[in-house]
Write a protein that holds these residues in place. Structure first.
Motif, PDB file in Angstrom:
ATOM      1  N   VAL A  95      -0.799   2.751  -4.415  1.00 13.21           N
ATOM      2  CA  VAL A  95      -1.197   2.165  -2.949  1.00 13.21           C
ATOM      3  C   VAL A  95      -2.572   1.922  -3.036  1.00 13.21           C
ATOM      4  CG1 VAL A  95      -1.219   2.787  -0.660  1.00 13.21           C
ATOM      5  CG2 VAL A  95       0.993   3.024  -2.064  1.00 13.21           C
ATOM      6  N   ALA A  96      -3.415   2.751  -3.386  1.00 17.19           N
ATOM      7  CA  ALA A  96      -4.835   3.036  -3.261  1.00 17.19           C
ATOM      8  C   ALA A  96      -5.599   1.935  -4.141  1.00 17.19           C
ATOM      9  CB  ALA A  96      -5.377   4.415  -3.978  1.00 17.19           C
ATOM     10  N   TYR A  97      -5.056   1.535  -5.334  1.00 15.13           N
ATOM     11  CA  TYR A  97      -5.285   0.470  -6.095  1.00 15.13           C
ATOM     12  C   TYR A  97      -4.963  -0.914  -5.349  1.00 15.13           C
ATOM     13  CZ  TYR A  97      -4.927  -3.235  -9.361  1.00 15.13           C
ATOM     14  OH  TYR A  97      -5.424  -4.556 -10.126  1.00 15.13           O
ATOM     15  N   HIS A  98      -3.940  -0.918  -4.602  1.00 15.46           N
ATOM     16  CA  HIS A  98      -3.718  -2.104  -3.838  1.00 15.46           C
ATOM     17  C   HIS A  98      -4.723  -2.481  -2.813  1.00 15.46           C
ATOM     18  CE1 HIS A  98      -0.605  -4.249  -6.167  1.00 15.46           C
ATOM     19  NE2 HIS A  98      -0.408  -3.212  -6.757  1.00 15.46           N
ATOM     20  N   LEU A 154      -9.026  -5.072  -0.225  1.00 14.47           N
ATOM     21  CA  LEU A 154     -10.334  -5.517   0.239  1.00 14.47           C
ATOM     22  C   LEU A 154     -11.434  -6.058  -0.617  1.00 14.47           C
ATOM     23  CD1 LEU A 154     -11.149  -1.606   1.378  1.00 14.47           C
ATOM     24  CD2 LEU A 154     -10.576  -3.505   2.936  1.00 14.47           C
ATOM     25  N   LYS A 155     -11.273  -6.348  -1.792  1.00 15.19           N
ATOM     26  CA  LYS A 155     -11.998  -7.104  -2.600  1.00 15.19           C
ATOM     27  C   LYS A 155     -11.643  -8.579  -2.192  1.00 15.19           C
ATOM     28  CE  LYS A 155     -12.409  -4.121  -6.724  1.00 15.19           C
ATOM     29  NZ  LYS A 155     -12.053  -4.106  -8.208  1.00 15.19           N
ATOM     30  N   GLY A 156     -10.446  -8.893  -2.000  1.00 20.93           N
ATOM     31  CA  GLY A 156     -10.188 -10.187  -1.996  1.00 20.93           C
ATOM     32  C   GLY A 156     -10.329 -10.690  -0.391  1.00 20.93           C
ATOM     33  N   ALA A 157     -10.481  -9.817   0.549  1.00 21.25           N
ATOM     34  CA  ALA A 157     -10.875 -10.240   1.859  1.00 21.25           C
ATOM     35  C   ALA A 157     -11.916 -10.963   2.035  1.00 21.25           C
ATOM     36  CB  ALA A 157     -10.805  -8.920   2.879  1.00 21.25           C
ATOM     37  N   SER A 158     -12.147 -11.984   2.672  1.00 18.08           N
ATOM     38  CA  SER A 158     -13.410 -12.746   2.720  1.00 18.08           C
ATOM     39  C   SER A 158     -13.581 -12.630   4.299  1.00 18.08           C
ATOM     40  CB  SER A 158     -13.161 -14.024   2.267  1.00 18.08           C
ATOM     41  OG  SER A 158     -14.431 -14.718   2.371  1.00 18.08           O
ATOM     42  N   PHE A 159     -14.741 -12.100   4.712  1.00 15.54           N
ATOM     43  CA  PHE A 159     -15.108 -11.968   6.062  1.00 15.54           C
ATOM     44  C   PHE A 159     -15.889 -13.273   6.385  1.00 15.54           C
ATOM     45  CE2 PHE A 159     -14.669  -7.398   4.442  1.00 15.54           C
ATOM     46  CZ  PHE A 159     -13.728  -7.226   5.559  1.00 15.54           C
ATOM     47  N   PHE A 160     -15.946 -14.058   5.777  1.00 16.73           N
ATOM     48  CA  PHE A 160     -16.824 -15.510   6.064  1.00 16.73           C
ATOM     49  C   PHE A 160     -15.899 -16.320   5.766  1.00 16.73           C
ATOM     50  CE2 PHE A 160     -19.979 -12.275   4.550  1.00 16.73           C
ATOM     51  CZ  PHE A 160     -20.940 -12.011   5.734  1.00 16.73           C
ATOM     52  N   ALA A 161     -14.625 -16.308   5.636  1.00 15.70           N
ATOM     53  CA  ALA A 161     -13.670 -17.441   5.499  1.00 15.70           C
ATOM     54  C   ALA A 161     -13.667 -18.193   6.864  1.00 15.70           C
ATOM     55  CB  ALA A 161     -12.294 -16.771   5.285  1.00 15.70           C
ATOM     56  N   GLU A 162     -13.193 -19.137   6.985  1.00 11.40           N
ATOM     57  CA  GLU A 162     -13.093 -20.212   8.182  1.00 11.40           C
ATOM     58  C   GLU A 162     -12.349 -19.559   9.373  1.00 11.40           C
ATOM     59  OE1 GLU A 162     -14.330 -23.572  10.284  1.00 11.40           O
ATOM     60  OE2 GLU A 162     -14.361 -23.324   8.126  1.00 11.40           O
ATOM     61  N   GLY A 163     -11.399 -18.806   9.143  1.00  4.46           N
ATOM     62  CA  GLY A 163     -10.683 -18.337  10.213  1.00  4.46           C
ATOM     63  C   GLY A 163     -11.520 -17.023  10.880  1.00  4.46           C
TER      64      GLY A 163
END
Length: 106
Positions: free
Chosen positions: A70-73, A78-87
């Motif tokens: 679970v910790a790995y995922h 978090l690595k894949g989250a893009s806070f600057f994505a369009e949405g």
């Protein structure tokens, strides 16, 4: 990236056994494929999988804890989250926008 299909087929019973254990502990979204990918990307990251012996693979799979999986995922998420994505851009602008001053009545 190589899938190591032959090795996957050999350790599938161990993967399924570990998945059954995770499901018993209420981690119902874990699949044999996701556990396999975890092993490839985390546990065996620095190993040559083609040279690993069957008992090493099974031992690593059966030794995997739900908390490390679970910790790995969570970290990968978090690595894949893009806070600057369009949405998310509108939310980011709202957060960074200075508060407007309310007109003062005299």
């Amino acid at each position: 990236m190589l899938d190591f299909t032959e090795q996957y087929d050999m350790v599938l019973p161990a993967l399924e056994s570990k998945i059954a254990e995770f499901h018993y502990m209420q981690y119902d979204t874990v699949t044999p494929e996701s556990l396999w990918q975890f092993c490839l990307k985390k546990k065996w990251k620095k190993k040559n999988i083609e040279d690993m012996r069957l008992h090493e693979m099974v031992n690593d799979i059966m030794g995997t804890t739900a908390s490390e999986f679970v910790a790995y995922h969570q970290v990968e998420g978090l690595k894949g989250a893009s806070f600057f994505a369009e949405g998310n851009l509108a939310e980011l602008e709202q957060l960074l926008r200075p508060a407007s001053k309310k007109p003062t009545s005299n």
